[in-house]
Enzyme design. Structure first.
Site, PDB file in Angstrom:
ATOM      1  N   SER A  64       0.830  -0.931  -0.039  1.00  9.51           N
ATOM      2  CA  SER A  64       0.098  -0.071   0.034  1.00  9.51           C
ATOM      3  C   SER A  64       0.684   1.205   0.138  1.00  9.51           C
ATOM      4  O   SER A  64       1.971   1.089   0.291  1.00  9.51           O
ATOM      5  CB  SER A  64      -0.776   0.063   1.078  1.00  9.51           C
ATOM      6  OG  SER A  64      -1.462  -1.138   1.302  1.00  9.51           O
TER       7      SER A  64
HETATM    8  N1  SAH Z   1      -0.768  -5.081   4.169  1.00 11.47           N
HETATM    9  C1  SAH Z   1      -0.147  -5.087   2.794  1.00 11.47           C
HETATM   10  C2  SAH Z   1      -0.724  -4.666   1.566  1.00 11.47           C
HETATM   11  C3  SAH Z   1      -1.852  -5.798   1.296  1.00 11.47           C
HETATM   12  S1  SAH Z   1      -2.336  -5.936  -0.359  1.00 11.47           S
HETATM   13  C4  SAH Z   1       1.108  -4.461   3.004  1.00 11.47           C
HETATM   14  O1  SAH Z   1       1.552  -3.889   3.765  1.00 11.47           O
HETATM   15  O2  SAH Z   1       2.120  -4.730   1.783  1.00 11.47           O
HETATM   16  C5  SAH Z   1      -3.822  -7.051   0.276  1.00 11.47           C
HETATM   17  C6  SAH Z   1      -3.243  -8.378   0.429  1.00 11.47           C
HETATM   18  O3  SAH Z   1      -4.547  -9.250   0.883  1.00 11.47           O
HETATM   19  C7  SAH Z   1      -3.142  -9.223  -0.599  1.00 11.47           C
HETATM   20  O4  SAH Z   1      -1.906  -9.719  -0.371  1.00 11.47           O
HETATM   21  C8  SAH Z   1      -3.857 -10.342  -0.558  1.00 11.47           C
HETATM   22  O5  SAH Z   1      -3.662 -11.520  -1.171  1.00 11.47           O
HETATM   23  C9  SAH Z   1      -4.613 -10.391   0.661  1.00 11.47           C
HETATM   24  N2  SAH Z   1      -5.846 -11.017   0.732  1.00 11.47           N
HETATM   25  C10 SAH Z   1      -6.897 -10.897  -0.073  1.00 11.47           C
HETATM   26  N3  SAH Z   1      -7.933 -11.662   0.345  1.00 11.47           N
HETATM   27  C11 SAH Z   1      -7.575 -12.243   1.633  1.00 11.47           C
HETATM   28  C12 SAH Z   1      -8.025 -13.136   2.489  1.00 11.47           C
HETATM   29  N4  SAH Z   1      -9.478 -13.425   2.450  1.00 11.47           N
HETATM   30  N5  SAH Z   1      -7.334 -13.621   3.573  1.00 11.47           N
HETATM   31  C13 SAH Z   1      -5.988 -13.193   3.816  1.00 11.47           C
HETATM   32  N6  SAH Z   1      -5.436 -12.494   2.891  1.00 11.47           N
HETATM   33  C14 SAH Z   1      -6.084 -11.756   1.824  1.00 11.47           C
END
Ligand code: SAH
Length: 216
Positions: A64
């Site tokens: 992000s």
């Molecule tokens: N917080 C992260 C950015 C996350 S992007 C950082 O600091 O880099 C969002 C993430 O959520 C992705 O990696 C995606 O794979 C994950 N995601 C999406 N649906 C999910 C679910 N049901 N359970 C766990 N992770 C999930």
């Protein structure tokens, strides 16, 4: 950024950019200063780690935008006693920021590869109060519930019921809500003695919260 800018100068500009986006909490700014975003970005994008923009990571996901990480962290009002759950580990950057403010951070991710990579970075940075697990975070992490704080870093259509249930009374959850490809709103949920209070914070854009584990 000018070529050859030293690391100290890069970090100073990074923090300045966060302040100019409205980040004011000194503890959050200190955490953002201490945790090197460069450790969470690989390959050709690494040199852009100190710019205020989202960047691609493995598995087609994104790390992000730093100002969004900071504003979400501020909204969570983390205290040093808190046990925090993050859904969507991605690069691990948000979890690392939280680790500076909370007692304990659990972070779950549906891509196993991202969990392994994030764990390696946590170990390299000696962030010992984070546990990263492969799981479908829409169900939360029942075995560690309840949580004082929950942050979801993928957009759901509504705040997932299991996450609401795993929030301690008095706890705060921050979650982007909306259809995956349209406008989403960052929502702050507070659990009270009698129910939940909802506050809409700002428009955001996140990848969708998907069901089930990913292939890799
Ligand atoms: N917080 C992260 C950015 C996350 S992007 C950082 O600091 O880099 C969002 C993430 O959520 C992705 O990696 C995606 O794979 C994950 N995601 C999406 N649906 C999910 C679910 N049901 N359970 C766990 N992770 C999930």
């Amino acid at each position: 950024m000018s070529a050859g800018a030293g690391q100290a100068e890069r970090i100073m500009r990074f923090i300045y950019a966060l302040r100019s986006k409205g980040v004011t909490d000194p503890a959050v700014l200190r955490a953002m200063e201490r945790i090197d975003r460069g450790a969470f970005v690989r390959g050709i994008f690494a040199e852009r780690a100190y710019e205020d923009m989202p960047l691609p990571i493995a598995c087609g996901q994104t790390i992000s935008q730093p100002s969004v990480v900071a504003l979400m962290t501020e909204a969570l009002e983390v205290t040093p006693r808190d046990k925090v759950l993050e859904v969507g580990t991605g690069s691990g950057y948000q979890a690392a920021i939280l680790s500076q403010l909370a007692r304990r951070v659990y972070t779950v991710e549906r891509h196993r590869r991202l969990v392994l990579e994030a764990r390696a970075v946590f170990e390299a940075l000696d962030l010992v109060n984070i546990t990263a697990l492969s799981a479908d975070g829409s169900f939360g992490l029942p075995e560690q519930a309840p949580f004082d704080r929950i942050v979801v870093t993928a957009a759901a259509e509504d705040p997932p019921g299991p996450l609401l249930a795993q929030l301690r009374e008095g706890g705060i959850m921050v979650v982007p809500v909306g259809q995956s490809d349209t406008v989403q709103s960052l929502i702050k949920v507070r659990r009270t003695a009698s129910g939940y209070d909802y506050e809409e914070l700002r428009p955001v854009r996140f990848v969708p919260l998907l069901e089930g584990m990913a292939q890799e």
